[in-house]
Each structure stands twice: as structure tokens, then as C-alpha cells.
Design an enzyme around this catalytic site. Sequence first.
Site, PDB file in Angstrom:
ATOM      1  N   ASP A 148       3.764   9.924   7.706  1.00  0.00           N
ATOM      2  CA  ASP A 148       3.199   9.390   8.962  1.00  0.00           C
ATOM      3  C   ASP A 148       4.270   8.853   9.900  1.00  0.00           C
ATOM      4  O   ASP A 148       4.252   9.131  11.104  1.00  0.00           O
ATOM      5  CB  ASP A 148       2.207   8.253   8.659  1.00  0.00           C
ATOM      6  CG  ASP A 148       0.948   8.745   7.950  1.00  0.00           C
ATOM      7  OD1 ASP A 148       0.608   9.929   8.125  1.00  0.00           O
ATOM      8  OD2 ASP A 148       0.317   7.950   7.228  1.00  0.00           O
ATOM      9  N   GLU A 200      -5.396  -1.216 -20.159  1.00  0.00           N
ATOM     10  CA  GLU A 200      -6.764  -0.731 -20.348  1.00  0.00           C
ATOM     11  C   GLU A 200      -7.473  -0.387 -19.037  1.00  0.00           C
ATOM     12  O   GLU A 200      -8.589   0.152 -19.052  1.00  0.00           O
ATOM     13  CB  GLU A 200      -7.562  -1.751 -21.164  1.00  0.00           C
ATOM     14  CG  GLU A 200      -7.054  -1.820 -22.609  1.00  0.00           C
ATOM     15  CD  GLU A 200      -7.899  -2.711 -23.508  1.00  0.00           C
ATOM     16  OE1 GLU A 200      -9.093  -2.885 -23.203  1.00  0.00           O
ATOM     17  OE2 GLU A 200      -7.360  -3.223 -24.494  1.00  0.00           O
ATOM     18  N   SER A 254       4.831  16.659  -1.371  1.00  0.00           N
ATOM     19  CA  SER A 254       3.689  16.741  -2.280  1.00  0.00           C
ATOM     20  C   SER A 254       2.588  17.661  -1.743  1.00  0.00           C
ATOM     21  O   SER A 254       2.239  18.657  -2.365  1.00  0.00           O
ATOM     22  CB  SER A 254       3.143  15.332  -2.525  1.00  0.00           C
ATOM     23  OG  SER A 254       1.949  15.406  -3.257  1.00  0.00           O
ATOM     24  N   HIS A 267      -3.856  14.157   7.284  1.00  0.00           N
ATOM     25  CA  HIS A 267      -4.262  12.757   7.423  1.00  0.00           C
ATOM     26  C   HIS A 267      -4.272  12.477   8.920  1.00  0.00           C
ATOM     27  O   HIS A 267      -3.443  12.999   9.659  1.00  0.00           O
ATOM     28  CB  HIS A 267      -3.254  11.866   6.676  1.00  0.00           C
ATOM     29  CG  HIS A 267      -3.501  10.387   6.806  1.00  0.00           C
ATOM     30  ND1 HIS A 267      -4.760   9.840   6.751  1.00  0.00           N
ATOM     31  CD2 HIS A 267      -2.648   9.349   6.978  1.00  0.00           C
ATOM     32  CE1 HIS A 267      -4.653   8.514   6.872  1.00  0.00           C
ATOM     33  NE2 HIS A 267      -3.390   8.199   7.024  1.00  0.00           N
ATOM     34  N   LYS A 312       7.361   9.532  10.196  1.00  0.00           N
ATOM     35  CA  LYS A 312       8.370  10.491  10.696  1.00  0.00           C
ATOM     36  C   LYS A 312       7.764  11.530  11.644  1.00  0.00           C
ATOM     37  O   LYS A 312       8.484  12.307  12.264  1.00  0.00           O
ATOM     38  CB  LYS A 312       9.024  11.209   9.503  1.00  0.00           C
ATOM     39  CG  LYS A 312       9.705  10.228   8.536  1.00  0.00           C
ATOM     40  CD  LYS A 312      11.009  10.792   7.988  1.00  0.00           C
ATOM     41  CE  LYS A 312      11.853   9.703   7.364  1.00  0.00           C
ATOM     42  NZ  LYS A 312      11.508   9.370   6.013  1.00  0.00           N
ATOM     43  N   GLU A 341      -6.818   2.267   0.551  1.00  0.00           N
ATOM     44  CA  GLU A 341      -5.464   2.020   0.011  1.00  0.00           C
ATOM     45  C   GLU A 341      -5.149   0.525  -0.039  1.00  0.00           C
ATOM     46  O   GLU A 341      -4.614   0.022  -1.022  1.00  0.00           O
ATOM     47  CB  GLU A 341      -4.411   2.688   0.909  1.00  0.00           C
ATOM     48  CG  GLU A 341      -4.362   4.188   0.820  1.00  0.00           C
ATOM     49  CD  GLU A 341      -3.564   4.826   1.951  1.00  0.00           C
ATOM     50  OE1 GLU A 341      -3.428   6.055   1.933  1.00  0.00           O
ATOM     51  OE2 GLU A 341      -3.077   4.117   2.858  1.00  0.00           O
ATOM     52  N   ASP A 396      -9.435   5.744   4.845  1.00  0.00           N
ATOM     53  CA  ASP A 396      -8.299   5.996   3.958  1.00  0.00           C
ATOM     54  C   ASP A 396      -7.393   4.762   3.879  1.00  0.00           C
ATOM     55  O   ASP A 396      -7.029   4.303   2.791  1.00  0.00           O
ATOM     56  CB  ASP A 396      -7.509   7.204   4.481  1.00  0.00           C
ATOM     57  CG  ASP A 396      -6.428   7.654   3.513  1.00  0.00           C
ATOM     58  OD1 ASP A 396      -6.778   8.219   2.467  1.00  0.00           O
ATOM     59  OD2 ASP A 396      -5.235   7.451   3.800  1.00  0.00           O
TER      60      ASP A 396
END
Length: 340
Positions: free
Chosen positions: A83, A231, A27, A108, A85, A195, A191
Amino acid sequence: MSKVYTDKDADLGVFKNKTLAILGFGSQGHAHALNLKDSGLKVIIGLYEGSKSIPVAKEKGFKVVTTAEAVKLADVIMVALPDTKQAAAYKKDIEPNLTKGKTLVFSHGFSIHFKTIVPPKNVNVIMVAPKGPGHTVRRQYTEGKGVPSLIAVYQNPGKDAKKIALAWAKGIGGTRAGVIETDFKEETETDLFGEQTVLCGGASALVQAGFEVLVEAGYSPEMAYFECLHELKLIADLMNESGISGMRFSISETAKWGDVSVGPKIIDASVKKRMAAALKDIQSGKFAKNWIAEYKGGYKRYNALLKKGEKHPIEKTGAKLRAMMPWMKKHSIKGAQAAY
């Protein structure tokens, strides 16, 4: 307030006659690679032999070499791997090929902050972290815009680490939107906290609990799905666009009164206490230690918990209702994992 760096604060000339390597083409990796290439920089891709991403990267016009070779050839190397790997790839392919004067880039701070990677003192270590997923980083760049990004400097033997971080951020379009400086500790811990307690863990658990309460009280699963999950996007978008007060401005008075009078009874001081305990586990390294142990043990509990989540009744109801919504992008969770 933190200083915001923009295009005028960054110089792509820092990368003149330099080779940039991206290890991984998932990504973030693919977005950084394409944006840097389109910014006129020399970019190569490092992948393990047999990686499914090799043909994808080649098709996009990149020179693809092994991870070890990429580290050898490049001056600035981004570790765009998951992370869990990173440590093994570092030991096997990165560390033996790191030489004085090179720069390691992370998006990161996990591996550096929790010391699963301990880099030699003679290389720069920096972070460039766009605050958006890779496809957004790419799309914004192609539209002449950018995603706000964070930079951080962990070690700076070359005395040019911040300039390199800003140049990289400019190359991916970050300085078009604005770049803020942080450090590896702050980025990693905030971070993980976000999460776990709000964005993923908190939101998922809240939605499931609300759905269960309505269904157990005899309401239809369809109504429970609409009110507790469907919603949520509307409210999250309003918050995203104009803050919590802006969201409240856009909803009915009844919804507002329910928000301010009942919300704090649900997310109360006891929730904050447990959030603080989760933060302590992050700060002490306990969460990282457990996550690394989970990975080394073959993801047994992780996979079991994911499977349990997939079997929650809200998933069956959701699949049925989403099929009635042609405007909605359909994503299958099977095979949806980003390729690395």
C-alpha cells in the site's frame, strides 16, 4: 445474502489477445501471475530495476520488464505492491503510461479509497481480492480448487469492468470456490478494522496481556505460553471450521461455561466502544493519513513498536518451547518479509 458468482458466470475469453501485467512479484503477485499463466493467459511481470524478484520471476518462465514498460505493453495491469509504495510507483511509472481503455486491478482498496492514487476517468478500475494469502491461492489452484474471492468495480468507462474482474477471478481459481461482489470502501474499511481490532492487533494484545497476568501472578512463563498462545490455534481452527457454536461443541463443559460467562466481562462494552472509535478513525481517513505520514517519516514509530514487541518475554519463552515441537513449521522473523 450476496450473490455468489461461480465458473459459469465468468469467461476467460474476455482476455483473448490481451496482455496482463502484474506489477510486483510478492505474496499475492506471484500467485496471481502463476495461476493466470496456467489458465492459458498471456502474463508479463513489471518490476523496478534491481528488484530481487527479477531472477525469481524469470525462473518461473515470465517475461520481466520495467514497471513503466509493463504498463505500456499491457491491457490489464495489476498493482501488486505494498500500500505505502503504490502512490510513488503510480506517479513515476504507471500514470504516464496509462492510456484509454486499459484496466487497473488492485487486490486491496486502500490506495483508491483513500485517494493516494487518483486514476484517470478513461480507464477501468477494479479489485480482485482472494480471501487467503498468496501461497494458499497458488496451492488451491494447483489442486484444482480455489480460494473464495471478492470483486469490486470502482470505475467502468469501458462498460466491461465487471466481466474483466470475474474473468481475472476465474483465472486465479476464485470462481471455483465462489466470488462475492463488494465495493472499494467496504473492502478497505472492513479489512483494516479486522486487522486492527481482532485478527492482528486484538489477538496479539490479548495474548500478551493474558501471558503477563499469569506471569505476574507467579505462574511459570511456560504454562502461561501454553495457555494463552499455543492453544489459540486449536480454538481458531475450530472456529474457522465450524463457527463459534461449532467450536463450543468441541470443548469441555467447563471451558464452555468459562467462555460464555467470563468472556463477555473481558471483551465488554468498553472494548466495543474503543473498536467503534478505531472504525471511525478508519472511515474518516485518519488512520490512513497517519500511516502514510509514518511511512514518509521513515517508519520510526512503526519500527520502535515492532522492536518492543520482539522483546516481549513471551517471544523468548515461545522460541524455547517451539524448539521442542518438531511438527511445527519454523519461521524466522528475520528476512521473512515477502519480496516485491
